[in-house]
Motif scaffolding. Structure first.
Motif, PDB file in Angstrom:
ATOM      1  N   GLU A   1       0.696  -1.128  -0.137  1.00  0.00           N
ATOM      2  CA  GLU A   1      -0.397  -0.048  -0.024  1.00  0.00           C
ATOM      3  C   GLU A   1       0.877   1.495  -0.116  1.00  0.00           C
ATOM      4  OE1 GLU A   1      -2.329   0.328   3.108  1.00  0.00           O
ATOM      5  OE2 GLU A   1      -4.436  -1.544   2.245  1.00  0.00           O
ATOM      6  N   GLU A   2       1.841   1.246   0.709  1.00  0.00           N
ATOM      7  CA  GLU A   2       3.305   2.577   0.760  1.00  0.00           C
ATOM      8  C   GLU A   2       3.182   2.279  -0.691  1.00  0.00           C
ATOM      9  OE1 GLU A   2       4.934   5.375   0.815  1.00  0.00           O
ATOM     10  OE2 GLU A   2       5.985   3.791   0.612  1.00  0.00           O
ATOM     11  N   MET A   3       3.051   3.493  -1.859  1.00  0.00           N
ATOM     12  CA  MET A   3       3.819   3.356  -3.182  1.00  0.00           C
ATOM     13  C   MET A   3       4.289   4.446  -3.438  1.00  0.00           C
ATOM     14  SD  MET A   3       0.104   2.819  -4.295  1.00  0.00           S
ATOM     15  CE  MET A   3      -0.145   1.279  -4.096  1.00  0.00           C
ATOM     16  N   THR A   4       4.714   5.003  -2.577  1.00  0.00           N
ATOM     17  CA  THR A   4       5.045   6.751  -2.963  1.00  0.00           C
ATOM     18  C   THR A   4       6.618   6.291  -4.117  1.00  0.00           C
ATOM     19  OG1 THR A   4       4.651   7.071  -0.627  1.00  0.00           O
ATOM     20  CG2 THR A   4       6.571   8.692  -2.095  1.00  0.00           C
TER      21      THR A   4
ATOM     22  N   GLU B   1      -6.964  -7.293  -4.015  1.00  0.00           N
ATOM     23  CA  GLU B   1      -8.269  -6.839  -4.604  1.00  0.00           C
ATOM     24  C   GLU B   1      -8.464  -5.274  -4.009  1.00  0.00           C
ATOM     25  OE1 GLU B   1     -12.851  -6.540  -4.861  1.00  0.00           O
ATOM     26  OE2 GLU B   1     -12.032  -8.929  -4.375  1.00  0.00           O
ATOM     27  N   ALA B   2      -7.829  -4.524  -2.869  1.00  0.00           N
ATOM     28  CA  ALA B   2      -7.358  -3.715  -1.892  1.00  0.00           C
ATOM     29  C   ALA B   2      -6.717  -3.367  -2.884  1.00  0.00           C
ATOM     30  CB  ALA B   2      -7.474  -3.459  -0.588  1.00  0.00           C
TER      31      ALA B   2
ATOM     32  N   LEU C   1      -6.139   0.276  -5.356  1.00  0.00           N
ATOM     33  CA  LEU C   1      -5.647   1.827  -4.856  1.00  0.00           C
ATOM     34  C   LEU C   1      -4.756   2.466  -5.947  1.00  0.00           C
ATOM     35  CD1 LEU C   1      -4.948   3.698  -2.201  1.00  0.00           C
ATOM     36  CD2 LEU C   1      -3.447   1.858  -1.608  1.00  0.00           C
ATOM     37  N   VAL C   2      -3.896   1.001  -5.907  1.00  0.00           N
ATOM     38  CA  VAL C   2      -3.677   1.556  -7.522  1.00  0.00           C
ATOM     39  C   VAL C   2      -3.982   1.949  -8.970  1.00  0.00           C
ATOM     40  CG1 VAL C   2      -2.211   0.769  -9.461  1.00  0.00           C
ATOM     41  CG2 VAL C   2      -1.874  -0.407  -7.223  1.00  0.00           C
ATOM     42  N   LYS C   3      -5.146   1.213  -8.806  1.00  0.00           N
ATOM     43  CA  LYS C   3      -6.348   2.281  -9.901  1.00  0.00           C
ATOM     44  C   LYS C   3      -6.877   3.180  -9.670  1.00  0.00           C
ATOM     45  CE  LYS C   3     -10.708   1.604 -12.676  1.00  0.00           C
ATOM     46  NZ  LYS C   3     -11.283   1.152 -13.441  1.00  0.00           N
TER      47      LYS C   3
ATOM     48  N   PRO D   1      -4.664  -2.338 -13.291  1.00  0.00           N
ATOM     49  CA  PRO D   1      -3.723  -3.464 -12.970  1.00  0.00           C
ATOM     50  C   PRO D   1      -3.896  -4.733 -13.491  1.00  0.00           C
ATOM     51  CG  PRO D   1      -4.500  -2.954 -10.962  1.00  0.00           C
ATOM     52  CD  PRO D   1      -5.406  -1.773 -12.360  1.00  0.00           C
ATOM     53  N   VAL D   2      -2.873  -5.376 -13.571  1.00  0.00           N
ATOM     54  CA  VAL D   2      -2.742  -6.882 -13.942  1.00  0.00           C
ATOM     55  C   VAL D   2      -2.778  -7.747 -12.942  1.00  0.00           C
ATOM     56  CG1 VAL D   2      -2.421  -9.166 -15.162  1.00  0.00           C
ATOM     57  CG2 VAL D   2      -3.004  -6.584 -16.915  1.00  0.00           C
ATOM     58  N   THR D   3      -3.775  -8.272 -12.455  1.00  0.00           N
ATOM     59  CA  THR D   3      -3.336  -9.276 -11.354  1.00  0.00           C
ATOM     60  C   THR D   3      -2.346 -10.583 -11.687  1.00  0.00           C
ATOM     61  OG1 THR D   3      -4.870  -8.158  -9.842  1.00  0.00           O
ATOM     62  CG2 THR D   3      -4.137 -10.221  -8.876  1.00  0.00           C
ATOM     63  N   VAL D   4      -1.483 -10.871 -10.947  1.00  0.00           N
ATOM     64  CA  VAL D   4      -0.669 -12.311 -11.533  1.00  0.00           C
ATOM     65  C   VAL D   4      -0.550 -12.559 -10.089  1.00  0.00           C
ATOM     66  CG1 VAL D   4       1.420 -12.915 -13.237  1.00  0.00           C
ATOM     67  CG2 VAL D   4      -0.271 -10.977 -14.186  1.00  0.00           C
TER      68      VAL D   4
END
Length: 399
Positions: A103-106, A136-137, A141-143, A150-153
């Motif tokens: 979640e921390e994506m600075t 999923e969460a 958040l990325v979106k 985002p693509v989930t892989v």
């Protein structure tokens, strides 16, 4: 660089770079994506040090270069160097795969903005879907933060790998790979003469890359091609029933070929063609005007892509410097860099002269040009320089 006629040069392949933090699963993802063990996989953070460049054919993307990079959150003095190498890889990347792992994506967002600023398409990926509960969460958040879907892989189970390839196809820049070296200068049935002096820089039995690529393109266009060395140029012309529509010469003999060519034949050089094919020819021509302002107190940077051992009469290390000092004075300072060595700070230079850049992809050359433009430093290339100093730049045909 020299190649055989049927090779696909690495500089012509689609460059797909994978970026993310250490231990975000980039290397595992690449191995799943390619179906090969391209990268070393380990639970130890920082396993990938220097970027790994792997040339591959990936269906349905075609010929690609897959780039595995060090985590951009690396630390310490060595980590700083690794991140610099990652930044260099980013400059070469045509399509970026950005892996989000928490979640921390600075830092991820900063790199996303970096790619956006260079107009590099970005595919967001949330990896390790088989071992996390917040997929999923995190995707949501990325979106929200990027506007990307985002693509989930899961590299372990293969979930999402097919979707990843499909998403990459949609991100390939429009008309990628369709640009032509010779543009619309010639077409089917046109006669083209190539003047190709085989000096000591060309390995015995092989042609240098620009000659090979140009020849192959002309054959694909169904042109009629005649190839001669400089000493056979006038004799070759005399044996032709009709003058060539286009003559493409090595820049080093620009003056001689211009003086002896038929008036109706267009003239250009491999280097000038590659200036447009790999870079920004208009910017290079504008930059050539700086040649007239050079003095013995000026400073010039010559940037060559090849890392070959310099031999006598090397065009970048000897011939062009000699021509420049004859014009500006013996006190002219000339620095030489090769390969991917290119200074961050260009402010001390009055002019940058780039080679034809056959070893680099267009994305990286344009990054260099952007770097020069940002610092307002004139930039040109070998062929444009020689044509300008020979006094025939306005006579040279541009693609």
């Amino acid at each position: 660089m020299s190649v055989t006629l049927n090779e696909t040069p690495q500089s012509n392949r689609l460059h797909i770079g994978f970026f993310g933090k250490r231990n975000s699963g980039k290397s595992t993802l690449i191995n799943a994506f390619t179906g090969q063990n391209v990268s070393i996989v380990s639970d130890v953070a920082g396993t990938t040090t220097d970027p790994v460049y792997k040339a591959m054919e990936i269906h349905p993307l075609g010929p690609c270069i897959i780039i595995d990079t060090a985590g951009f959150d690396d630390e310490g003095e060595l980590g700083k160097i690794r991140v610099e190498k990652t930044a260099l890889a980013a400059d070469k990347t045509d399509v970026a795969v950005l892996v989000f792992s928490e979640e921390e994506m600075t830092q991820e967002l900063a790199w996303y903005q970096r790619f956006a600023g260079k107009k590099t398409p970005v595919l967001a990926v949330v990896g390790k879907a088989d071992s996390r509960t917040d997929t999923e969460a995190l995707s949501q958040l990325v979106k929200e933060k990027t506007g990307l879907d985002p693509v989930t892989v899961s590299a372990k189970t293969g979930e999402g790998v097919a979707q990843l390839k499909e998403a990459l196809i949609r991100l390939i820049p429009e008309n990628y790979g369709e640009q032509l070296i010779t543009g619309d200068l010639v077409g089917c049935g046109d006669l083209v003469m190539l003047v190709m002096p085989q000096d000591i820089q060309a390995p015995k039995g092989r042609l240098i890359l620009p000659q090979v690529q140009t020849l192959r393109e002309l054959l694909d266009k169904k042109c009629q091609v005649v190839s001669v060395t400089t000493d056979q140029f006038t004799a070759g012309l005399a044996r032709l029933i009709h003058p060539p529509k286009l003559i493409i010469t090595d820049s080093q003999v620009f003056g001689y070929v211009y003086e002896n060519k038929p008036e109706e034949s267009m003239l250009t050089s491999f280097s000038v063609l590659f200036a447009a094919y790999k870079g920004d020819l208009d910017y290079y021509i504008e930059g050539a005007k700086a040649l007239d302002a050079l003095t013995g107190q000026s400073k010039v940077l010559i940037a060559e892509c090849c890392t070959h051992a310099p031999l006598s009469e090397d065009i970048g290390r000897e011939k062009i410097p000699r021509m420049l000092r004859k014009r500006a004075g013996e006190g002219l300072t000339i620095d030489m860099v090769s390969g991917t060595d290119f200074p961050e700070d260009l402010s001390g230079y009055d002019l940058i002269i780039q080679c034809g850049a056959c070893m680099f992809n267009r994305k990286y050359v344009m990054a260099r040009i952007g770097h020069a433009k940002e610092q307002k430093i004139p930039m040109t290339n070998y062929g444009v320089v020689i044509a300008h100093l020979t006094g025939i730049l306005d006579k040279v045909t541009r693609p």
